[in-house]
Design a protein around this motif. Structure first.
Motif, short mmCIF file in Angstrom:
data_model
loop_
_atom_site.label_atom_id
_atom_site.label_comp_id
_atom_site.label_asym_id
_atom_site.label_seq_id
_atom_site.Cartn_x
_atom_site.Cartn_y
_atom_site.Cartn_z
N ASP A 76 -12.24 22.09 -27.69
CA ASP A 76 -11.48 20.19 -28.26
C ASP A 76 -12.83 20.54 -29.01
O ASP A 76 -14.28 20.35 -28.75
CB ASP A 76 -11.35 20.14 -27.69
N ARG A 77 -12.73 19.75 -30.51
CA ARG A 77 -13.43 19.20 -30.99
C ARG A 77 -13.77 18.16 -30.54
O ARG A 77 -13.21 17.18 -30.08
CB ARG A 77 -12.98 18.40 -32.60
N PRO A 78 -15.56 18.05 -30.52
CA PRO A 78 -16.21 16.83 -30.20
C PRO A 78 -15.60 15.08 -30.71
O PRO A 78 -15.78 15.37 -31.76
CB PRO A 78 -17.60 16.96 -30.29
N VAL A 79 -15.88 14.63 -29.72
CA VAL A 79 -15.72 13.41 -30.17
C VAL A 79 -16.68 12.59 -30.83
O VAL A 79 -16.75 11.43 -31.72
CB VAL A 79 -15.18 12.19 -28.99
N ASN A 80 -18.00 13.21 -30.13
CA ASN A 80 -19.37 12.78 -31.03
C ASN A 80 -19.67 13.59 -31.30
O ASN A 80 -20.33 14.02 -30.74
CB ASN A 80 -20.01 11.71 -30.35
N LEU A 81 -19.41 13.88 -33.05
CA LEU A 81 -20.49 15.52 -33.14
C LEU A 81 -21.90 15.40 -33.50
O LEU A 81 -22.62 16.24 -33.31
CB LEU A 81 -20.31 15.98 -35.12
N LYS A 82 -22.42 14.10 -33.72
CA LYS A 82 -24.00 14.43 -33.58
C LYS A 82 -24.59 14.25 -32.21
O LYS A 82 -26.32 15.37 -31.99
CB LYS A 82 -24.33 12.50 -34.27
N GLU A 83 -23.84 13.97 -31.21
CA GLU A 83 -24.79 14.03 -30.20
C GLU A 83 -24.26 15.88 -29.63
O GLU A 83 -24.97 16.56 -28.75
CB GLU A 83 -23.63 13.07 -28.75
N TYR A 84 -22.76 16.10 -30.45
CA TYR A 84 -22.46 17.60 -29.50
C TYR A 84 -23.62 18.35 -30.49
O TYR A 84 -24.78 18.75 -29.67
CB TYR A 84 -21.59 18.10 -30.31
N LYS A 85 -24.16 18.34 -31.53
CA LYS A 85 -25.53 19.08 -32.51
C LYS A 85 -26.74 18.85 -31.58
O LYS A 85 -27.26 19.86 -31.60
CB LYS A 85 -25.13 18.68 -33.96
N ASN A 86 -27.23 17.13 -31.33
CA ASN A 86 -28.07 16.98 -30.62
C ASN A 86 -28.23 18.09 -29.72
O ASN A 86 -29.58 18.80 -29.17
CB ASN A 86 -28.28 15.81 -30.55
N GLU A 87 -27.50 17.76 -29.08
CA GLU A 87 -27.56 18.77 -27.41
C GLU A 87 -27.76 20.45 -27.58
O GLU A 87 -28.91 20.64 -26.89
CB GLU A 87 -26.52 18.80 -26.60
#
Length: 213
Positions: A3-14
């Protein structure tokens, strides 16, 4: 993740954190061998061989080594230009150089060229851009460092875009934003993948995009 992440920025940072950790643990000998293999694959690309101008980043300790690539390109008679971040913006400009020794630490401690107007690249014809990334997928979408500099540049760059990366940086699925730009080639130490361009973009290399979300 399906599923698409709710917070794309946090997803990419991880993902960035994970990839930096992987790279930091890469043994020196293994890294050197991978760097050499990636360089050979880049040199074998017809788009590289035919290019008169090579746009390329100056590598840091955890990136694929580009310093040898720069020296080899200059020795082959190609023009080489490296990026300089424009103060107070998220933009970068490319300046032609004659050698690594001309560079000095700039933004983020990365070696940068002096902003000499005589060496600034304004004509990007007959060029190839060697693109950095912490990760990417096999559709050519990249996980950058979060500043958006390359995304902004690539959104207006009409030449060949070749991303160089270690194989462990290839992600099965990388969610990306609407303004992310896929590259033409993904090059690892084990394979070179040509990416079909379903939505080609053109330009001069000066366009901007909205800030990262």
């Amino acid at each position: 993740m399906t599923d698409r992440p709710v917070n794309l920025k946090e997803y990419k940072n991880e993902l960035r954190r994970q990839q930096k950790a992987f790279r930091s643990s890469l043994p020196t000998g293994k890294k050197r061998t991978a760097d050499e293999r990636i360089a050979r694959r880049l040199f074998s690309l017809p788009q590289y061989r035919e290019a008169k101008l090579v746009l390329i980043y100056v590598s840091t300790a955890i990136e694929v080594d580009t310093r040898k690539i720069i020296r080899r390109a200059l020795a082959a008679g190609k023009q080489v230009a490296v990026p300089r971040c424009v103060a107070g913006t998220r933009l970068m400009e490319f300046y032609r150089i004659g050698g690594i020794e001309e560079l000095s630490p700039g933004a983020f401690g990365v070696l940068e060229p002096e902003p000499d107007p005589a060496n600034k690249v304004t004509d990007f014809s007959n060029s190839i851009c060697v693109v950095p990334a912490l990760g990417c997928d096999l559709k050519g979408y990249r996980l950058g460092y979060g500043g958006g500099y390359y995304d902004r540049f690539l959104s207006g760059y009409g030449g060949c875009k070749a991303l160089i990366i270690y194989k462990f940086g290839i992600l099965k699925k990388l969610w990306h934003g609407r303004y992310d730009v896929p590259v033409h080639f993904v090059i690892t130490e084990y394979f070179t993948r040509k990416i079909p361009q379903n939505h080609p973009r053109g330009g001069t290399g000066a366009a901007q995009k909205p800030p990262d979300r």
